[in-house]
Design a protein around this motif. Structure first.
Motif, PDB file in Angstrom:
ATOM      1  N   TYR A 229      22.455  -7.073 -18.799  1.00 31.36           N
ATOM      2  CA  TYR A 229      21.216  -7.723 -19.222  1.00 31.36           C
ATOM      3  C   TYR A 229      20.099  -7.258 -18.302  1.00 31.36           C
ATOM      4  CZ  TYR A 229      21.906 -11.151 -15.402  1.00 31.36           C
ATOM      5  OH  TYR A 229      22.077 -11.759 -14.189  1.00 31.36           O
ATOM      6  N   PRO A 230      18.843  -7.503 -18.651  1.00 27.78           N
ATOM      7  CA  PRO A 230      17.747  -6.975 -17.846  1.00 27.78           C
ATOM      8  C   PRO A 230      17.689  -7.577 -16.444  1.00 27.78           C
ATOM      9  CG  PRO A 230      16.993  -7.578 -20.042  1.00 27.78           C
ATOM     10  CD  PRO A 230      18.375  -8.138 -19.888  1.00 27.78           C
ATOM     11  N   ASP A 231      16.897  -6.935 -15.592  1.00 25.00           N
ATOM     12  CA  ASP A 231      16.566  -7.498 -14.296  1.00 25.00           C
ATOM     13  C   ASP A 231      16.130  -8.951 -14.474  1.00 25.00           C
ATOM     14  OD1 ASP A 231      15.448  -7.247 -11.362  1.00 25.00           O
ATOM     15  OD2 ASP A 231      13.763  -7.960 -12.589  1.00 25.00           O
ATOM     16  N   TYR A 232      16.525  -9.805 -13.551  1.00 20.98           N
ATOM     17  CA  TYR A 232      16.303 -11.251 -13.680  1.00 20.98           C
ATOM     18  C   TYR A 232      14.847 -11.584 -14.016  1.00 20.98           C
ATOM     19  CZ  TYR A 232      15.966 -16.188 -12.382  1.00 20.98           C
ATOM     20  OH  TYR A 232      15.717 -17.535 -12.383  1.00 20.98           O
ATOM     21  N   ASN A 233      13.921 -11.081 -13.229  1.00 20.08           N
ATOM     22  CA  ASN A 233      12.510 -11.424 -13.449  1.00 20.08           C
ATOM     23  C   ASN A 233      12.006 -10.881 -14.786  1.00 20.08           C
ATOM     24  OD1 ASN A 233      12.080 -12.861 -10.999  1.00 20.08           O
ATOM     25  ND2 ASN A 233      11.978 -10.929  -9.897  1.00 20.08           N
ATOM     26  N   GLU A 234      12.436  -9.686 -15.147  1.00 19.31           N
ATOM     27  CA  GLU A 234      12.080  -9.122 -16.444  1.00 19.31           C
ATOM     28  C   GLU A 234      12.645  -9.991 -17.564  1.00 19.31           C
ATOM     29  OE1 GLU A 234      10.783  -6.407 -19.431  1.00 19.31           O
ATOM     30  OE2 GLU A 234      10.195  -6.655 -17.330  1.00 19.31           O
ATOM     31  N   ILE A 236      13.415 -13.218 -17.461  1.00 20.17           N
ATOM     32  CA  ILE A 236      12.671 -14.478 -17.514  1.00 20.17           C
ATOM     33  C   ILE A 236      11.341 -14.300 -18.236  1.00 20.17           C
ATOM     34  CG2 ILE A 236      11.363 -16.128 -16.097  1.00 20.17           C
ATOM     35  CD1 ILE A 236      14.260 -16.830 -16.082  1.00 20.17           C
ATOM     36  N   GLU A 237      10.646 -13.215 -17.936  1.00 18.08           N
ATOM     37  CA  GLU A 237       9.303 -13.009 -18.480  1.00 18.08           C
ATOM     38  C   GLU A 237       9.304 -12.515 -19.921  1.00 18.08           C
ATOM     39  OE1 GLU A 237       6.288 -13.666 -17.191  1.00 18.08           O
ATOM     40  OE2 GLU A 237       7.270 -14.592 -15.461  1.00 18.08           O
ATOM     41  N   HIS A 238      10.195 -11.586 -20.229  1.00 24.93           N
ATOM     42  CA  HIS A 238      10.096 -10.890 -21.510  1.00 24.93           C
ATOM     43  C   HIS A 238      11.368 -10.905 -22.342  1.00 24.93           C
ATOM     44  CE1 HIS A 238       6.256  -9.422 -20.105  1.00 24.93           C
ATOM     45  NE2 HIS A 238       6.829  -8.917 -19.035  1.00 24.93           N
ATOM     46  N   GLY A 239      12.498 -11.344 -21.794  1.00 28.60           N
ATOM     47  CA  GLY A 239      13.748 -11.265 -22.518  1.00 28.60           C
ATOM     48  C   GLY A 239      14.239  -9.829 -22.588  1.00 28.60           C
ATOM     49  N   GLY A 240      15.243  -9.580 -23.432  1.00 32.83           N
ATOM     50  CA  GLY A 240      15.761  -8.228 -23.566  1.00 32.83           C
ATOM     51  C   GLY A 240      17.151  -8.224 -24.176  1.00 32.83           C
ATOM     52  N   ALA A 241      17.755  -7.047 -24.197  1.00 38.38           N
ATOM     53  CA  ALA A 241      19.083  -6.878 -24.791  1.00 38.38           C
ATOM     54  C   ALA A 241      20.168  -7.459 -23.891  1.00 38.38           C
ATOM     55  CB  ALA A 241      19.345  -5.391 -25.031  1.00 38.38           C
ATOM     56  N   VAL A 242      21.202  -8.002 -24.508  1.00 38.32           N
ATOM     57  CA  VAL A 242      22.351  -8.539 -23.774  1.00 38.32           C
ATOM     58  C   VAL A 242      23.631  -8.016 -24.412  1.00 38.32           C
ATOM     59  CG1 VAL A 242      23.635 -10.615 -23.135  1.00 38.32           C
ATOM     60  CG2 VAL A 242      21.138 -10.630 -23.054  1.00 38.32           C
ATOM     61  N   LEU A 243      24.478  -7.440 -23.575  1.00 37.36           N
ATOM     62  CA  LEU A 243      25.811  -6.995 -23.996  1.00 37.36           C
ATOM     63  C   LEU A 243      26.835  -7.660 -23.090  1.00 37.36           C
ATOM     64  CD1 LEU A 243      27.969  -5.211 -25.342  1.00 37.36           C
ATOM     65  CD2 LEU A 243      27.322  -3.378 -23.757  1.00 37.36           C
ATOM     66  N   ALA A 244      27.752  -8.417 -23.679  1.00 36.65           N
ATOM     67  CA  ALA A 244      28.807  -9.093 -22.921  1.00 36.65           C
ATOM     68  C   ALA A 244      30.149  -8.718 -23.526  1.00 36.65           C
ATOM     69  CB  ALA A 244      28.615 -10.604 -22.971  1.00 36.65           C
ATOM     70  N   SER A 245      31.153  -8.540 -22.666  1.00 35.11           N
ATOM     71  CA  SER A 245      32.465  -8.171 -23.188  1.00 35.11           C
ATOM     72  C   SER A 245      33.576  -8.673 -22.272  1.00 35.11           C
ATOM     73  CB  SER A 245      32.575  -6.651 -23.326  1.00 35.11           C
ATOM     74  OG  SER A 245      32.852  -6.063 -22.074  1.00 35.11           O
ATOM     75  N   ASN A 246      34.801  -8.426 -22.726  1.00 36.46           N
ATOM     76  CA  ASN A 246      35.969  -8.798 -21.930  1.00 36.46           C
ATOM     77  C   ASN A 246      36.260  -7.785 -20.818  1.00 36.46           C
ATOM     78  OD1 ASN A 246      36.989  -6.566 -23.243  1.00 36.46           O
ATOM     79  ND2 ASN A 246      38.663  -7.640 -24.263  1.00 36.46           N
ATOM     80  N   SER A 247      35.348  -6.864 -20.570  1.00 39.38           N
ATOM     81  CA  SER A 247      35.446  -5.788 -19.564  1.00 39.38           C
ATOM     82  C   SER A 247      36.290  -4.621 -20.068  1.00 39.38           C
ATOM     83  CB  SER A 247      35.994  -6.293 -18.224  1.00 39.38           C
ATOM     84  OG  SER A 247      35.118  -7.248 -17.653  1.00 39.38           O
ATOM     85  N   SER A 248      37.457  -4.871 -20.649  1.00 39.74           N
ATOM     86  CA  SER A 248      38.324  -3.792 -21.132  1.00 39.74           C
ATOM     87  C   SER A 248      37.653  -2.972 -22.229  1.00 39.74           C
ATOM     88  CB  SER A 248      39.634  -4.367 -21.667  1.00 39.74           C
ATOM     89  OG  SER A 248      40.339  -5.045 -20.661  1.00 39.74           O
TER      90      SER A 248
END
Length: 263
Positions: A229-234, A236-248
């Motif tokens: 996910y984006p840098d924390y401050n970015e 908070i301010e603007h949102g962005g893409a998020v990719l989450a997975s089981n790592s494998s």
């Protein structure tokens, strides 16, 4: 500081349960003024506003020095200690009586997510995590799935109206090509919860606001997953893409996302 985080963790769980109960009660007793359309297929209900108000009042009753960022009322207060709140993530599902919605509450200090709660009352799941201490659902430790082969995997693919439809359609096509099955349920918090519980293997959406995903990011991470996910401050301010997975599966899903979004 650890005692302060633990106190906030416990209060966040209590608040999430109260917030979920209020949302369900208001849905049960709704009238014609219950919902309004903010934009095409983007709704707000009087419960969204009331639940966020409840969460804010409860937080400030215990921690008046903390700041709060919420979907409906924006940022109130200043300082490094910030709560990031989505009172009802998945409003369309919620107002239609579907179970795929959640109360999402995260607490951050500086640029670190310290604790988080997601509550899904309709399936009786209260899930929480503290940084470095793992994630639990209804007091039981949880972990992401161990699926490593795309042919056995289920990916949740959110669609944001802030993004053009073509990359999303390419993403679906690329997912099919490598054997992934997919679902779209309309709530990032709920989707991230499913990844953390091991019910799904990955989640991606091209643009989310911080309140949609901040709690889920920590919960997936503490359940053993990987989140981009984006840098924390970015974020908070603007949102962005998020990719989450089981790592494998992270590299595989990351590859098809990049292939779908690059022109």
């Amino acid at each position: 500081m650890q005692n302060d985080i633990e106190a906030r963790m416990q209060i966040a769980k209590e608040i999430a349960v109260k917030a979920g109960a209020l949302a369900v009660d208001m849905r049960r007793n709704q009238d014609s003024s219950f919902s309004q359309e903010k934009s095409h297929q983007d709704f707000v209900t009087i419960a969204d506003l009331a639940v966020e108000s409840l969460i804010r009042k409860q937080i400030w009753a215990y921690f008046p020095q903390d700041s709060i960022l919420g979907e409906e009322e924006g940022t109130t207060g200043v300082g490094d200690a910030m709560w990031v709140v989505d009172p009802i993530d998945g409003t369309t599902n919620y107002m239609r009586g579907l179970a795929d919605w959640a109360v999402s509450i995260a607490f951050c200090v500086g640029d670190k997510i310290e604790c988080a709660v997601i509550y899904v009352l309709d399936i009786d799941k209260l899930v929480w995590a503290r940084a470095g201490e793992g994630a639990l659902a209804n007091d039981q430790k949880i972990s992401v799935s161990d699926h490593a082969a795309a042919k056995n995997a289920l990916v949740l693919l959110g669609r944001s109206t802030r993004c053009k439809p073509e990359p999303y359609l390419r993403l679906l096509d690329n997912a099919f090509k490598i054997g992934l099955e997919y679902r779209r349920n309309g709530s990032a918090a709920y989707s991230l919860l499913l990844v953390a519980l091991g019910h799904a293997d990955a989640f991606y959406e091209g643009h989310l606001n911080s309140w949609d995903a901040m709690a889920g990011i920590l919960i997936v991470t503490e359940a053993g997953g990987t989140v981009d996910y984006p840098d924390y401050n970015e974020f908070i301010e603007h949102g962005g893409a998020v990719l989450a997975s089981n790592s494998s599966l992270h590299d595989k899903v990351q590859f098809i996302v990049q292939a779908s979004t690059e022109v």
